[in-house]
Design a protein around this motif. Sequence first.
Motif, PDB file in Angstrom:
ATOM      1  N   MET A  24       0.860  -1.357  -0.098  1.00 45.86           N
ATOM      2  CA  MET A  24      -0.031   0.050   0.058  1.00 45.86           C
ATOM      3  C   MET A  24       0.837   1.218  -0.020  1.00 45.86           C
ATOM      4  O   MET A  24       0.457   2.454  -0.508  1.00 45.86           O
ATOM      5  CB  MET A  24      -0.948  -0.161   1.201  1.00 45.86           C
ATOM      6  CG  MET A  24      -2.052  -1.126   1.332  1.00 45.86           C
ATOM      7  SD  MET A  24      -2.908  -1.109  -0.269  1.00 45.86           S
ATOM      8  CE  MET A  24      -4.035  -2.415   0.146  1.00 45.86           C
ATOM      9  N   ARG A  28       0.920   4.148  -2.846  1.00 48.21           N
ATOM     10  CA  ARG A  28       1.051   5.903  -2.398  1.00 48.21           C
ATOM     11  C   ARG A  28       1.838   6.669  -3.102  1.00 48.21           C
ATOM     12  O   ARG A  28       1.851   7.556  -3.893  1.00 48.21           O
ATOM     13  CB  ARG A  28       1.149   5.892  -0.827  1.00 48.21           C
ATOM     14  CG  ARG A  28       0.783   7.305  -0.334  1.00 48.21           C
ATOM     15  CD  ARG A  28       1.077   7.595   0.923  1.00 48.21           C
ATOM     16  NE  ARG A  28       0.173   7.183   1.915  1.00 48.21           N
ATOM     17  CZ  ARG A  28       0.219   7.085   3.334  1.00 48.21           C
ATOM     18  NH1 ARG A  28       1.333   7.593   3.784  1.00 48.21           N
ATOM     19  NH2 ARG A  28      -0.866   6.722   3.786  1.00 48.21           N
ATOM     20  N   GLU A  57      -7.694   2.870  -6.946  1.00 49.28           N
ATOM     21  CA  GLU A  57      -8.649   1.727  -6.716  1.00 49.28           C
ATOM     22  C   GLU A  57      -7.973   0.511  -7.304  1.00 49.28           C
ATOM     23  O   GLU A  57      -7.985  -0.642  -6.709  1.00 49.28           O
ATOM     24  CB  GLU A  57     -10.033   1.951  -7.067  1.00 49.28           C
ATOM     25  CG  GLU A  57     -10.725   3.208  -6.480  1.00 49.28           C
ATOM     26  CD  GLU A  57     -11.002   2.990  -4.961  1.00 49.28           C
ATOM     27  OE1 GLU A  57     -10.671   1.819  -4.176  1.00 49.28           O
ATOM     28  OE2 GLU A  57     -10.968   3.780  -4.227  1.00 49.28           O
ATOM     29  N   ASN A  60      -4.796  -0.602  -5.398  1.00 48.68           N
ATOM     30  CA  ASN A  60      -5.114  -1.208  -4.254  1.00 48.68           C
ATOM     31  C   ASN A  60      -5.722  -2.564  -4.316  1.00 48.68           C
ATOM     32  O   ASN A  60      -5.401  -3.710  -3.578  1.00 48.68           O
ATOM     33  CB  ASN A  60      -6.031  -0.229  -3.364  1.00 48.68           C
ATOM     34  CG  ASN A  60      -5.161   0.929  -2.923  1.00 48.68           C
ATOM     35  OD1 ASN A  60      -4.042   0.961  -2.450  1.00 48.68           O
ATOM     36  ND2 ASN A  60      -6.028   1.929  -2.444  1.00 48.68           N
TER      37      ASN A  60
ATOM     38  N   ARG B  20      -4.000  12.786   3.350  1.00 60.16           N
ATOM     39  CA  ARG B  20      -4.696  11.831   2.683  1.00 60.16           C
ATOM     40  C   ARG B  20      -5.217  10.501   3.595  1.00 60.16           C
ATOM     41  O   ARG B  20      -4.667  10.364   4.730  1.00 60.16           O
ATOM     42  CB  ARG B  20      -4.171  11.154   1.456  1.00 60.16           C
ATOM     43  CG  ARG B  20      -2.611  10.521   2.019  1.00 60.16           C
ATOM     44  CD  ARG B  20      -1.855  10.430   0.537  1.00 60.16           C
ATOM     45  NE  ARG B  20      -2.022   9.531  -0.441  1.00 60.16           N
ATOM     46  CZ  ARG B  20      -2.360   9.710  -1.601  1.00 60.16           C
ATOM     47  NH1 ARG B  20      -2.167  11.008  -2.305  1.00 60.16           N
ATOM     48  NH2 ARG B  20      -2.920   8.752  -2.732  1.00 60.16           N
ATOM     49  N   ASP B  22      -5.823   7.112   2.619  1.00 62.03           N
ATOM     50  CA  ASP B  22      -5.850   5.871   1.863  1.00 62.03           C
ATOM     51  C   ASP B  22      -5.778   4.617   2.519  1.00 62.03           C
ATOM     52  O   ASP B  22      -5.710   4.273   3.554  1.00 62.03           O
ATOM     53  CB  ASP B  22      -4.656   6.363   0.697  1.00 62.03           C
ATOM     54  CG  ASP B  22      -3.580   6.181   1.502  1.00 62.03           C
ATOM     55  OD1 ASP B  22      -3.189   5.656   2.585  1.00 62.03           O
ATOM     56  OD2 ASP B  22      -2.435   6.893   0.675  1.00 62.03           O
ATOM     57  N   ALA B  23      -5.500   3.666   1.340  1.00 64.43           N
ATOM     58  CA  ALA B  23      -5.425   2.257   2.001  1.00 64.43           C
ATOM     59  C   ALA B  23      -4.467   1.935   2.900  1.00 64.43           C
ATOM     60  O   ALA B  23      -4.554   1.057   3.791  1.00 64.43           O
ATOM     61  CB  ALA B  23      -5.242   1.253   0.736  1.00 64.43           C
ATOM     62  N   ALA B  24      -3.387   2.813   2.566  1.00 64.69           N
ATOM     63  CA  ALA B  24      -2.220   2.567   3.740  1.00 64.69           C
ATOM     64  C   ALA B  24      -2.283   3.222   5.101  1.00 64.69           C
ATOM     65  O   ALA B  24      -1.703   2.878   5.986  1.00 64.69           O
ATOM     66  CB  ALA B  24      -0.892   3.252   2.907  1.00 64.69           C
ATOM     67  N   GLY B  25      -3.463   3.844   5.006  1.00 63.03           N
ATOM     68  CA  GLY B  25      -3.398   4.857   6.404  1.00 63.03           C
ATOM     69  C   GLY B  25      -4.712   4.505   7.288  1.00 63.03           C
ATOM     70  O   GLY B  25      -5.285   5.009   8.076  1.00 63.03           O
ATOM     71  N   PHE B  53      -7.154  13.725  -0.456  1.00 66.99           N
ATOM     72  CA  PHE B  53      -7.391  12.544  -1.337  1.00 66.99           C
ATOM     73  C   PHE B  53      -7.764  11.465  -0.522  1.00 66.99           C
ATOM     74  O   PHE B  53      -7.346  11.393   0.594  1.00 66.99           O
ATOM     75  CB  PHE B  53      -6.071  11.940  -2.100  1.00 66.99           C
ATOM     76  CG  PHE B  53      -6.161  10.607  -2.824  1.00 66.99           C
ATOM     77  CD1 PHE B  53      -6.940  10.738  -4.042  1.00 66.99           C
ATOM     78  CD2 PHE B  53      -5.812   9.461  -2.293  1.00 66.99           C
ATOM     79  CE1 PHE B  53      -7.181   9.601  -4.693  1.00 66.99           C
ATOM     80  CE2 PHE B  53      -6.221   8.289  -2.763  1.00 66.99           C
ATOM     81  CZ  PHE B  53      -6.683   8.227  -4.104  1.00 66.99           C
ATOM     82  N   LEU B  54      -8.850  10.829  -0.672  1.00 66.54           N
ATOM     83  CA  LEU B  54      -9.598   9.973  -0.066  1.00 66.54           C
ATOM     84  C   LEU B  54      -9.887   8.588  -1.077  1.00 66.54           C
ATOM     85  O   LEU B  54     -10.604   8.975  -2.120  1.00 66.54           O
ATOM     86  CB  LEU B  54     -10.664  10.267   0.435  1.00 66.54           C
ATOM     87  CG  LEU B  54     -11.589   9.560   1.345  1.00 66.54           C
ATOM     88  CD1 LEU B  54     -11.658   9.906   2.757  1.00 66.54           C
ATOM     89  CD2 LEU B  54     -13.238   9.349   0.668  1.00 66.54           C
ATOM     90  N   ASP B  55      -9.585   7.486  -0.623  1.00 68.06           N
ATOM     91  CA  ASP B  55      -9.904   6.310  -1.580  1.00 68.06           C
ATOM     92  C   ASP B  55     -10.943   5.363  -0.885  1.00 68.06           C
ATOM     93  O   ASP B  55     -11.748   5.730   0.260  1.00 68.06           O
ATOM     94  CB  ASP B  55      -8.705   5.482  -2.115  1.00 68.06           C
ATOM     95  CG  ASP B  55      -8.005   4.928  -0.833  1.00 68.06           C
ATOM     96  OD1 ASP B  55      -8.557   4.820   0.232  1.00 68.06           O
ATOM     97  OD2 ASP B  55      -6.941   4.144  -0.967  1.00 68.06           O
TER      98      ASP B  55
END
Lengths: 156, 111
Positions: A24, A28, A57, A60, B20, B22-25, B53-55
């Motif tokens: 992930m 990023r 998306e 991921n 952000r 995201d998936a990492a956070g 940014f937001l996933d």
Amino acid sequence: MRAKRCAHVPLPPDIAHMVIDSDMLAVRDGLHYLLSSELMSGLTKDSLSTAEVVLAEVLNNIVEHAYALFPGKIAVSLSFRDDRLQCDISDAGLPMPAAGPPAGILHETLEGTDLPEGGFGWFLIRSLSRDLSYRRQGSTNLLSFSLSANDPPEIA
Amino acid sequence: MKLVSERRGEIIVIRVMDDRIDAAGAIQFKDRMREIIEEPSARVVLDMSNIGFLDSSGLGAVVSVMKALGPIRRLELSGLTTTVEKVFRLTRMDSVFLIHKTLPEGLRHAG
């Protein structure tokens, strides 16, 4: 003195390419790299924002599903085709289900404890991209789609 | 993931300092939020104005915080940037949250 000559041949600015690890944080960093590439400077602000959402998306999903059991590499190539951003993404992970990429249908329930916490990914990819295609070639997954490059600013 | 929370009377205002979710956070965000909202309050306002940014993982995390609040408290969001607003609107999650354009009057920092 040796004549200074760069052995590194830079890619033409009409292609952006990268290979990242299936994690992930690499996704990023990779998004940051692509979004700030010379190629992407040709996109309007709104198209850039859409591209970040869709690419995030897709990448991921590859990390979470294709590479769920073992790690590997993800290759991304972006280029312009007919005024659209063509995205070609490959990985050597597990294949997608036989039916291909998920339909990405939103849950109907939008209330209380039944609120969905997932399932948004493929919905976003399918809503924001076009020409989506997936094929398995040998042990490689090949996913392609195109994105608008000139979305006008949205009216709030 | 850095979150700063501040109590203003009956309201807890939480500001996300990162740019952000995201998936990492997302998991870190969820865990930190859950700690903060353990403290009782009538309202919880999440200031997202720093988030560019937001996933979908980030969105899922925000939804799960909303659910963790239980049936009485509702998660209010403030300061959605363009991309974040787009993700909420497309997934129809904008109808689930009370969304303020900017922090409600009286909750803004002086100066």
